[in-house]
Scaffold this motif. Structure first.
Motif, mmCIF file in Angstrom:
data_model
loop_
_atom_site.group_PDB
_atom_site.id
_atom_site.type_symbol
_atom_site.label_atom_id
_atom_site.label_comp_id
_atom_site.label_asym_id
_atom_site.label_seq_id
_atom_site.Cartn_x
_atom_site.Cartn_y
_atom_site.Cartn_z
ATOM 1 N N UNK A 14 -9.866 3.664 7.924
ATOM 2 C CA UNK A 14 -8.724 4.024 8.758
ATOM 3 C C UNK A 14 -8.227 5.433 8.449
ATOM 4 N N UNK A 15 -8.049 6.189 9.517
ATOM 5 C CA UNK A 15 -7.472 7.537 9.446
ATOM 6 C C UNK A 15 -6.506 7.633 10.630
ATOM 7 N N UNK A 16 -5.324 7.066 10.452
ATOM 8 C CA UNK A 16 -4.372 6.874 11.549
ATOM 9 C C UNK A 16 -3.109 7.708 11.322
ATOM 10 N N UNK A 17 -2.448 8.043 12.416
ATOM 11 C CA UNK A 17 -1.110 8.633 12.345
ATOM 12 C C UNK A 17 -1.051 9.851 11.449
ATOM 13 N N UNK A 32 -4.009 1.304 -2.349
ATOM 14 C CA UNK A 32 -5.022 0.488 -1.690
ATOM 15 C C UNK A 32 -4.416 -0.686 -0.948
ATOM 16 N N UNK A 33 -3.384 -1.317 -1.511
ATOM 17 C CA UNK A 33 -2.805 -2.511 -0.888
ATOM 18 C C UNK A 33 -2.159 -2.213 0.463
ATOM 19 N N UNK A 44 -10.653 3.736 -2.321
ATOM 20 C CA UNK A 44 -11.165 2.508 -1.719
ATOM 21 C C UNK A 44 -11.802 2.732 -0.362
ATOM 22 N N UNK A 45 -11.566 1.788 0.547
ATOM 23 C CA UNK A 45 -12.281 1.756 1.824
ATOM 24 C C UNK A 45 -11.630 2.566 2.938
ATOM 25 N N UNK A 46 -10.433 3.104 2.704
ATOM 26 C CA UNK A 46 -9.709 3.781 3.775
ATOM 27 C C UNK A 46 -9.206 5.147 3.331
ATOM 28 N N UNK A 47 -9.187 6.073 4.285
ATOM 29 C CA UNK A 47 -8.649 7.407 4.024
ATOM 30 C C UNK A 47 -7.125 7.330 3.918
ATOM 31 N N UNK A 89 -22.761 8.596 0.096
ATOM 32 C CA UNK A 89 -21.296 8.514 0.135
ATOM 33 C C UNK A 89 -20.670 9.818 0.622
ATOM 34 N N UNK A 90 -19.592 9.693 1.377
ATOM 35 C CA UNK A 90 -18.919 10.869 1.916
ATOM 36 C C UNK A 90 -18.431 11.797 0.809
ATOM 37 N N UNK A 91 -17.930 11.219 -0.280
ATOM 38 C CA UNK A 91 -17.446 12.055 -1.376
ATOM 39 C C UNK A 91 -18.574 12.873 -2.004
ATOM 40 N N UNK A 92 -19.766 12.316 -2.055
ATOM 41 C CA UNK A 92 -20.902 13.072 -2.588
ATOM 42 C C UNK A 92 -21.188 14.290 -1.721
ATOM 43 N N UNK A 93 -21.171 14.093 -0.412
ATOM 44 C CA UNK A 93 -21.406 15.200 0.516
ATOM 45 C C UNK A 93 -20.279 16.226 0.438
#
Length: 258
Positions: A106-109, A20-21, A56-59, A186-190
């Motif tokens: 964020x879903x980068x690189x 996460x950090x 957390x908040x980012x992929x 939530x995306x994980x639920x879907x």
């Protein structure tokens, strides 16, 4: 804390990138572990669907650029490094079960590459997508571009690779990179609901369908060797050194084309 967490319930496996950090940026060791975990699921033969997500908040912010000075500083080291992340893309792409990316933030690189290697992609409205290679002076190898081109189409892949622009969730949906944007749950639920539905179907039939679809997307090209050589050369360039220095010093890079 374990950086790659794998859990299985009722034939559905979930792999979570947990750093996460660093917005779940992947170290070289994490790329290797990720590929090994997916490979182990494939070998065990009990998984019928896999969900890949970030804690957390980012992929996933992609590869951890902070370690490039030691792990990806020239063409020779880049080839070793890329063998690890290309292996993760490949094992996701070729897994004998469907793979679902559940994306937030964020879903980068390299994170974008992992999402593209998944067969199905769900996101929430916070998701953002980017291929930042041009800002760093490096190139993605052909084997890392296979899934991005297949998922986006050549024109959108070119646009993102050349411009390094950030794509919103809505734009990614319009480009057909996403199956759906989850706005009410939530995306994980879907993702779990979809994975459970898939897991109820005949696994041999699903696996055969996945293999047939992959066969139609074979990206083998006669220019592959030239593309590999051109990609290697970026890691020995002054521009790549400038890209790393600019990142470390939090300034805009000045590229010279050499």
């Amino acid at each position: 804390m374990t950086a790659i967490v794998c859990m299985t319930e009722a034939h559905v496996a979930t792999i979570t990138i947990r750093r996460i950090d660093k917005r779940n940026a992947l170290t070289q060791a994490m790329w290797t572990t990720l590929a090994a975990e997916i490979g182990a699921l494939a070998k065990a033969g009990r998984t019928r669907a896999l969900i890949l997500t970030g804690e957390g908040d980012h992929f996933c912010a992609g590869a951890d650029i902070a370690e490039f000075e030691s792990t990806r500083h020239d063409a020779a080291s880049a080839r070793v490094y890329e063998a690890a992340n290309v292996a993760a893309f490949s094992v996701l792409r070729n897994a004998p079960f469907p793979t679902i990316a559940a994306i937030s933030g964020i879903c980068f690189g390299g994170g974008f590459g992992l999402a593209a290697a998944c067969g199905l992609r769900l996101a929430d409205s916070t998701a953002r997508f980017c291929i930042p290679a041009a800002r760093l002076g490096l190139a993605y190898p052909r084997d890392a571009m296979i899934d991005i081109v297949a998922a986006l189409g050549p024109q959108m892949a070119r646009y993102l690779a050349f411009s390094a622009d950030v794509l919103s969730a809505d734009d990614a949906l319009s480009a057909r990179f996403l199956l759906n944007i989850e706005r009410e749950r939530p995306t994980m639920e879907a993702a779990r609901e979809l994975a459970d539905r898939i897991a109820q179907h005949a696994p041999l039939s699903v696996a055969a369908s996945k293999a047939a679809i992959l066969a139609t997307l074979d990206a083998d090209q006669p220019l592959a060797r030239k593309a590999a050589a051109m990609g290697d050369s970026t890691f020995d360039s002054a521009d790549y050194a400038e890209g790393r220095a600019a990142f470390a010093n939090k300034r805009k890079p000045i590229f010279q084309g050499r």
